[in-house]
Design an enzyme around this catalytic site. Structure first.
Site, short mmCIF file in Angstrom:
data_model
loop_
_atom_site.label_atom_id
_atom_site.label_comp_id
_atom_site.label_asym_id
_atom_site.label_seq_id
_atom_site.Cartn_x
_atom_site.Cartn_y
_atom_site.Cartn_z
N GLN A 166 21.03 10.17 52.35
CA GLN A 166 20.59 11.09 53.39
C GLN A 166 20.01 10.39 54.61
O GLN A 166 19.77 11.04 55.63
CB GLN A 166 19.57 12.09 52.83
CG GLN A 166 20.20 12.98 51.76
CD GLN A 166 19.20 13.99 51.25
OE1 GLN A 166 18.46 13.71 50.34
NE2 GLN A 166 19.17 15.17 51.85
N CYS A 195 19.09 21.84 51.05
CA CYS A 195 19.20 20.38 51.21
C CYS A 195 18.92 20.02 52.67
O CYS A 195 19.41 20.68 53.58
CB CYS A 195 20.62 19.96 50.82
SG CYS A 195 20.88 18.20 50.96
N LEU A 196 18.13 18.97 52.86
CA LEU A 196 17.82 18.52 54.22
C LEU A 196 19.09 18.15 54.99
O LEU A 196 19.13 18.23 56.21
CB LEU A 196 16.88 17.30 54.18
CG LEU A 196 15.50 17.51 53.55
CD1 LEU A 196 14.73 16.20 53.52
CD2 LEU A 196 14.71 18.58 54.29
N GLY A 210 12.52 15.97 47.77
CA GLY A 210 13.31 14.85 47.29
C GLY A 210 14.19 14.34 48.41
O GLY A 210 14.51 15.08 49.34
N HIS A 230 19.55 17.66 41.64
CA HIS A 230 20.03 17.65 43.02
C HIS A 230 20.10 16.22 43.58
O HIS A 230 21.10 15.83 44.18
CB HIS A 230 19.09 18.53 43.86
CG HIS A 230 19.44 18.65 45.31
ND1 HIS A 230 19.89 19.82 45.87
CD2 HIS A 230 19.40 17.74 46.32
CE1 HIS A 230 20.12 19.62 47.17
NE2 HIS A 230 19.82 18.36 47.47
N GLU A 231 19.04 15.45 43.34
CA GLU A 231 18.98 14.09 43.89
C GLU A 231 19.93 13.14 43.16
O GLU A 231 20.54 12.27 43.78
CB GLU A 231 17.55 13.54 43.86
CG GLU A 231 16.52 14.36 44.65
CD GLU A 231 16.94 14.65 46.09
OE1 GLU A 231 17.64 13.83 46.69
OE2 GLU A 231 16.56 15.72 46.59
N HIS A 262 23.24 13.61 44.61
CA HIS A 262 23.39 12.89 45.88
C HIS A 262 23.86 11.47 45.63
O HIS A 262 24.74 10.95 46.32
CB HIS A 262 22.05 12.81 46.62
CG HIS A 262 21.80 13.94 47.58
ND1 HIS A 262 22.67 14.26 48.60
CD2 HIS A 262 20.77 14.81 47.68
CE1 HIS A 262 22.17 15.28 49.29
NE2 HIS A 262 21.02 15.64 48.75
#
Ligand SMILES: [Zn+2]
Length: 162
Positions: free
Chosen positions: A51, A88-89, A46, A130-131, A134
């Site tokens: 990000q 997380c990236l 995702g 999670h997304e 964000h």
């Protein structure tokens, strides 16, 4: 299409809620393509617009057979609980154990602005949560205890220096 650089913690764009997506024409389609390409390049499941430094309530996901674009996402129901590793990236893929709902329903708009609902369980449910976080300026580390959060941030900083 282009792979965009990933913005990392503690960039302010990650810590503030995104603006609603209002324009579903023009550049949204190419932005979404870039987001997918960037996500796949980094082996993520995702990716939110924040990000890649864009403060919009928008994410893409491809997880457990669920591939979607979600603009203006809202989690409209959550059920049960799961425990599992989350990363997380934007936090260097440092993982931590985090409890999440195990079944969720998302309501969002697709790339043309059409509203849809998506149910998911397990890892895909975790990803939707999670997304959507964000988009609201919330990183997964905010859900951790202060001690665990510290450990993740320290590990991430060490990785950055290496
Ligand atoms: Zn993330």
């Amino acid at each position: 299409m282009a792979i965009r650089p990933i913005v990392e913690y503690p960039a302010p764009v990650l810590l503030n809620p995104g603006a609603p997506v209002v324009n579903f024409h023009g550049e949204l389609e190419s932005l979404v393509q870039d987001m997918f390409e960037t996500m796949y390049d980094d082996e993520g499941v995702g990716l939110a617009a924040q990000q890649i430094g864009i403060g919009l309530r928008l994410f893409v996901m491809d997880c457990k057979g669920i591939k979607l674009v979600a603009a203006n996402p809202e989690i409209i129901s959550t059920e049960d609980e799961q425990s599992g590793e989350e990363g997380c990236l934007s936090v260097g893929k440092v993982h931590a154990e985090l409890k999440r709902a195990s079944r969720v329903t998302l309501r969002a708009q697709d790339v043309s602005g059409e509203f849809f609902e998506q149910e998911a369980t397990g890892l895909a449910a975790r990803c939707l949560l999670h997304e959507t976080d964000h988009c609201d300026g919330i990183l997964f580390i905010r859900h951790l205890s202060p001690l665990k959060r510290d450990i993740v941030i320290r590990r991430f900083r060490k990785l950055r220096k290496a």
